[in-house]
Design a protein around this motif. Structure first.
Motif, PDB file in Angstrom:
ATOM      1  N   ARG A 149       0.829  -1.213   0.000  1.00  0.00           N
ATOM      2  CA  ARG A 149       0.000   0.000   0.000  1.00  0.00           C
ATOM      3  C   ARG A 149       0.862   1.261   0.000  1.00  0.00           C
ATOM      4  O   ARG A 149       0.406   2.340  -0.369  1.00  0.00           O
ATOM      5  CB  ARG A 149      -0.906   0.016   1.217  1.00  0.00           C
ATOM      6  N   PHE A 150       2.114   1.105   0.448  1.00  0.00           N
ATOM      7  CA  PHE A 150       3.006   2.255   0.535  1.00  0.00           C
ATOM      8  C   PHE A 150       3.957   2.323  -0.658  1.00  0.00           C
ATOM      9  O   PHE A 150       4.849   3.174  -0.702  1.00  0.00           O
ATOM     10  CB  PHE A 150       3.773   2.218   1.854  1.00  0.00           C
ATOM     11  N   SER A 151       3.758   1.434  -1.625  1.00  0.00           N
ATOM     12  CA  SER A 151       4.551   1.474  -2.848  1.00  0.00           C
ATOM     13  C   SER A 151       4.106   2.656  -3.706  1.00  0.00           C
ATOM     14  O   SER A 151       2.925   2.756  -4.064  1.00  0.00           O
ATOM     15  CB  SER A 151       4.360   0.175  -3.641  1.00  0.00           C
ATOM     16  N   PRO A 152       5.015   3.560  -4.058  1.00  0.00           N
ATOM     17  CA  PRO A 152       4.640   4.656  -4.955  1.00  0.00           C
ATOM     18  C   PRO A 152       4.132   4.164  -6.304  1.00  0.00           C
ATOM     19  O   PRO A 152       3.358   4.863  -6.961  1.00  0.00           O
ATOM     20  CB  PRO A 152       5.942   5.448  -5.100  1.00  0.00           C
ATOM     21  N   VAL A 153       4.558   2.965  -6.721  1.00  0.00           N
ATOM     22  CA  VAL A 153       4.058   2.405  -7.979  1.00  0.00           C
ATOM     23  C   VAL A 153       2.563   2.132  -7.852  1.00  0.00           C
ATOM     24  O   VAL A 153       1.769   2.536  -8.717  1.00  0.00           O
ATOM     25  CB  VAL A 153       4.816   1.112  -8.343  1.00  0.00           C
ATOM     26  N   PHE A 154       2.156   1.469  -6.781  1.00  0.00           N
ATOM     27  CA  PHE A 154       0.739   1.208  -6.585  1.00  0.00           C
ATOM     28  C   PHE A 154      -0.024   2.509  -6.378  1.00  0.00           C
ATOM     29  O   PHE A 154      -1.134   2.672  -6.889  1.00  0.00           O
ATOM     30  CB  PHE A 154       0.504   0.285  -5.392  1.00  0.00           C
ATOM     31  N   GLY A 155       0.560   3.444  -5.626  1.00  0.00           N
ATOM     32  CA  GLY A 155      -0.106   4.721  -5.395  1.00  0.00           C
ATOM     33  C   GLY A 155      -0.410   5.450  -6.691  1.00  0.00           C
ATOM     34  O   GLY A 155      -1.503   6.001  -6.881  1.00  0.00           O
ATOM     35  N   LEU A 156       0.546   5.450  -7.625  1.00  0.00           N
ATOM     36  CA  LEU A 156       0.346   6.111  -8.911  1.00  0.00           C
ATOM     37  C   LEU A 156      -0.677   5.364  -9.754  1.00  0.00           C
ATOM     38  O   LEU A 156      -1.527   5.981 -10.417  1.00  0.00           O
ATOM     39  CB  LEU A 156       1.684   6.209  -9.642  1.00  0.00           C
ATOM     40  N   LEU A 157      -0.616   4.036  -9.741  1.00  0.00           N
ATOM     41  CA  LEU A 157      -1.614   3.250 -10.476  1.00  0.00           C
ATOM     42  C   LEU A 157      -3.011   3.548  -9.955  1.00  0.00           C
ATOM     43  O   LEU A 157      -3.944   3.781 -10.740  1.00  0.00           O
ATOM     44  CB  LEU A 157      -1.294   1.760 -10.330  1.00  0.00           C
ATOM     45  N   ARG A 158      -3.177   3.530  -8.645  1.00  0.00           N
ATOM     46  CA  ARG A 158      -4.487   3.772  -8.047  1.00  0.00           C
ATOM     47  C   ARG A 158      -5.012   5.170  -8.391  1.00  0.00           C
ATOM     48  O   ARG A 158      -6.215   5.362  -8.605  1.00  0.00           O
ATOM     49  CB  ARG A 158      -4.397   3.601  -6.532  1.00  0.00           C
ATOM     50  N   GLU A 159      -4.108   6.116  -8.466  1.00  0.00           N
ATOM     51  CA  GLU A 159      -4.485   7.497  -8.784  1.00  0.00           C
ATOM     52  C   GLU A 159      -4.964   7.633 -10.225  1.00  0.00           C
ATOM     53  O   GLU A 159      -5.887   8.404 -10.508  1.00  0.00           O
ATOM     54  CB  GLU A 159      -3.276   8.403  -8.540  1.00  0.00           C
ATOM     55  N   ARG A 160      -4.373   6.881 -11.148  1.00  0.00           N
ATOM     56  CA  ARG A 160      -4.623   7.078 -12.576  1.00  0.00           C
ATOM     57  C   ARG A 160      -5.666   6.145 -13.173  1.00  0.00           C
ATOM     58  O   ARG A 160      -6.322   6.502 -14.147  1.00  0.00           O
ATOM     59  CB  ARG A 160      -3.310   6.940 -13.362  1.00  0.00           C
ATOM     60  N   VAL A 161      -5.787   4.953 -12.630  1.00  0.00           N
ATOM     61  CA  VAL A 161      -6.691   3.979 -13.247  1.00  0.00           C
ATOM     62  C   VAL A 161      -8.140   4.366 -12.989  1.00  0.00           C
ATOM     63  O   VAL A 161      -8.481   4.926 -11.937  1.00  0.00           O
ATOM     64  CB  VAL A 161      -6.384   2.560 -12.705  1.00  0.00           C
ATOM     65  N   GLY A 162      -8.999   4.095 -13.983  1.00  0.00           N
ATOM     66  CA  GLY A 162     -10.427   4.305 -13.794  1.00  0.00           C
ATOM     67  C   GLY A 162     -11.046   3.108 -13.076  1.00  0.00           C
ATOM     68  O   GLY A 162     -10.342   2.248 -12.538  1.00  0.00           O
ATOM     69  N   ARG A 163     -12.371   3.023 -13.073  1.00  0.00           N
ATOM     70  CA  ARG A 163     -13.017   1.886 -12.416  1.00  0.00           C
ATOM     71  C   ARG A 163     -12.595   0.604 -13.115  1.00  0.00           C
ATOM     72  O   ARG A 163     -12.802   0.438 -14.315  1.00  0.00           O
ATOM     73  CB  ARG A 163     -14.538   2.021 -12.453  1.00  0.00           C
ATOM     74  N   PRO A 164     -11.992  -0.324 -12.381  1.00  0.00           N
ATOM     75  CA  PRO A 164     -11.507  -1.551 -13.021  1.00  0.00           C
ATOM     76  C   PRO A 164     -12.635  -2.413 -13.572  1.00  0.00           C
ATOM     77  O   PRO A 164     -13.695  -2.544 -12.953  1.00  0.00           O
ATOM     78  CB  PRO A 164     -10.780  -2.277 -11.889  1.00  0.00           C
ATOM     79  N   ILE A 165     -12.381  -2.977 -14.751  1.00  0.00           N
ATOM     80  CA  ILE A 165     -13.263  -4.005 -15.303  1.00  0.00           C
ATOM     81  C   ILE A 165     -12.702  -5.375 -14.939  1.00  0.00           C
ATOM     82  O   ILE A 165     -13.433  -6.252 -14.473  1.00  0.00           O
ATOM     83  CB  ILE A 165     -13.389  -3.845 -16.826  1.00  0.00           C
ATOM     84  N   THR A 166     -11.396  -5.544 -15.144  1.00  0.00           N
ATOM     85  CA  THR A 166     -10.704  -6.747 -14.694  1.00  0.00           C
ATOM     86  C   THR A 166      -9.374  -6.341 -14.066  1.00  0.00           C
ATOM     87  O   THR A 166      -8.775  -5.326 -14.439  1.00  0.00           O
ATOM     88  CB  THR A 166     -10.416  -7.737 -15.846  1.00  0.00           C
ATOM     89  N   VAL A 167      -8.943  -7.138 -13.118  1.00  0.00           N
ATOM     90  CA  VAL A 167      -7.635  -6.960 -12.475  1.00  0.00           C
ATOM     91  C   VAL A 167      -6.948  -8.315 -12.463  1.00  0.00           C
ATOM     92  O   VAL A 167      -7.578  -9.321 -12.120  1.00  0.00           O
ATOM     93  CB  VAL A 167      -7.755  -6.432 -11.032  1.00  0.00           C
ATOM     94  N   GLU A 168      -5.681  -8.330 -12.829  1.00  0.00           N
ATOM     95  CA  GLU A 168      -4.900  -9.561 -12.801  1.00  0.00           C
ATOM     96  C   GLU A 168      -3.628  -9.315 -11.999  1.00  0.00           C
ATOM     97  O   GLU A 168      -2.866  -8.399 -12.304  1.00  0.00           O
ATOM     98  CB  GLU A 168      -4.545  -9.994 -14.219  1.00  0.00           C
ATOM     99  N   CYS A 169      -3.400 -10.117 -10.974  1.00  0.00           N
ATOM    100  CA  CYS A 169      -2.226  -9.966 -10.109  1.00  0.00           C
ATOM    101  C   CYS A 169      -1.401 -11.245 -10.120  1.00  0.00           C
ATOM    102  O   CYS A 169      -1.951 -12.338  -9.957  1.00  0.00           O
ATOM    103  CB  CYS A 169      -2.638  -9.646  -8.669  1.00  0.00           C
ATOM    104  N   THR A 170      -0.103 -11.082 -10.276  1.00  0.00           N
ATOM    105  CA  THR A 170       0.825 -12.211 -10.215  1.00  0.00           C
ATOM    106  C   THR A 170       1.900 -11.899  -9.192  1.00  0.00           C
ATOM    107  O   THR A 170       2.530 -10.835  -9.247  1.00  0.00           O
ATOM    108  CB  THR A 170       1.489 -12.474 -11.578  1.00  0.00           C
ATOM    109  N   ARG A 171       2.092 -12.802  -8.247  1.00  0.00           N
ATOM    110  CA  ARG A 171       3.119 -12.626  -7.216  1.00  0.00           C
ATOM    111  C   ARG A 171       3.780 -13.986  -7.001  1.00  0.00           C
ATOM    112  O   ARG A 171       3.260 -14.853  -6.315  1.00  0.00           O
ATOM    113  CB  ARG A 171       2.512 -12.106  -5.909  1.00  0.00           C
ATOM    114  N   ILE A 172       4.930 -14.174  -7.625  1.00  0.00           N
ATOM    115  CA  ILE A 172       5.609 -15.454  -7.558  1.00  0.00           C
ATOM    116  C   ILE A 172       7.076 -15.233  -7.212  1.00  0.00           C
ATOM    117  O   ILE A 172       7.643 -14.177  -7.483  1.00  0.00           O
ATOM    118  CB  ILE A 172       5.496 -16.237  -8.883  1.00  0.00           C
ATOM    119  N   GLY A 173       7.687 -16.244  -6.607  1.00  0.00           N
ATOM    120  CA  GLY A 173       9.090 -16.162  -6.239  1.00  0.00           C
ATOM    121  C   GLY A 173       9.645 -17.533  -5.945  1.00  0.00           C
ATOM    122  O   GLY A 173       8.898 -18.513  -5.787  1.00  0.00           O
TER     123      GLY A 173
END
Length: 320
Positions: free
Chosen positions: A125-149
């Motif tokens: 939540r404190f990532s500036p990348v996510f903060g900027l995405l949240r600020e710019r994106v409109g109402r989502p139609i679909t969201v896809e998240c990948t978190r692997i390691g």
């Protein structure tokens, strides 16, 4: 440290807890008074490094500190945080808030009763990348998240859904702002006794669909969020710190790329916690946000458990 600094402590000095101690010691809003770990040698080493007192029992902090970071195993969150909250100590609990929604609700109730800050360590939540995405994106139609390691052998006491996927559950809930009404999921243990990979599909009341994939047995690392809104397709790479988007009608001819400067997201998280304590204000990621993410995670884990193990195992090829 500055005059009037908040007296703080850190409980649990493992891999991530050591970073919490370092940031509490470095933040001018904080005076790191004490550190706690069941391993006395590890506690003493951290105390020497930061000029603090070492303890082996979290209850020894009562009467000595105003606020703490709790970075113990998830199964201990409720017991440790509950006793400190009851003593009037503000708490930052590493995600997830607790191991069950019932335990999370109890911590929220106790924090409200004592009037203390309860913040949950959803660091993205404190990532500036996510903060900027949240600020710019409109109402989502679909969201896809990948978190692997790759496999690290840590946090095997909890499912990969609580270990990794819960980060993206929290981010999706923050982006969509609607209630999850349907969950489909698959997953399987491979190296740990709990699920090491998981795939989930979330359907929201407003019609948004979210697809989440998490794995801790991958041959590579990836932390990506892709969003389709009415106008554009967005790709946020949280690791590479870039956001790429293009218009849905113009395609790549309307491509836009943004590079986000480096930041220390944990430092930002801890500073935000200390600010909430100092100002007696609601934290950015409060107990309700932690409960909401945990509730969805619990739904996913239960859905996986309902699936025949053979069906879950068939998905392993796509998990990593």
């Amino acid at each position: 440290m500055t005059d009037g600094a908040i007296k703080t402590g850190v409980i649990g000095l493992g891999y991530f807890g050591s970073f919490h101690a370092r940031h509490h010691a470095a933040n001018p809003k904080s005076q790191l008074v004490a550190v706690v770990d069941a391993d006395g040698t590890r506690a003493a080493a951290a105390a020497d490094q930061h000029g603090a007192i070492a303890f082996s029992d979290h209850r020894d902090l009562i009467g000595k500190v105003d606020a703490v970071s709790i970075t113990v195993p998830t199964s201990l969150h409720h017991a440790v945080a509950g006793e400190l909250i009851d003593a009037g100590i503000h708490v930052l609990i590493e995600k997830p808030i607790a191991d069950t929604p019932t335990a999370a609700r109890d911590l929220m109730r106790r924090a409200d009763a004592r009037g203390v800050v309860l913040q949950i360590g959803h660091i993205e939540r404190f990532s500036p990348v996510f903060g900027l995405l949240r600020e710019r994106v409109g109402r989502p139609i679909t969201v896809e998240c990948t978190r692997i390691g790759p496999w690290k052998g840590r946090a095997v006491d909890v499912d990969v859904v609580l270990d990794l996927m819960i980060h993206d559950i929290d981010l999706v809930l923050a982006l969509v702002g609607s209630e999850v009404v349907e969950v489909e999921a698959t997953g399987s243990p491979v190296l740990a006794p709990t699920n090491d990979f998981a795939h989930a599909q979330l359907r929201f009341a407003d019609g948004t669909l979210a697809y989440l994939a998490a794995s801790r047995i991958s041959d590579r690392s990836e932390r990506m969020i892709k969003v389709v809104d009415a106008e554009r397709y967005w790709m946020a790479d949280l690791a590479a710190r870039t956001i790429t988007s293009f218009g849905r009608n113009a395609g790549f001819d309307n491509r836009d790329e943004i590079s986000v400067p480096p930041s220390d997201n944990l430092a930002l998280e801890i500073d935000s916690f200390l600010q909430a304590v100092a100002s007696k204000s609601r934290p950015v990621v409060d107990g309700k946000a932690g409960l909401d993410a945990l509730t969805v995670a619990d739904m996913i884990i239960r859905r996986i458990a309902e699936k025949p193990r053979q069906a879950a195992a068939s998905a392993i090829g796509g998990a990593h």
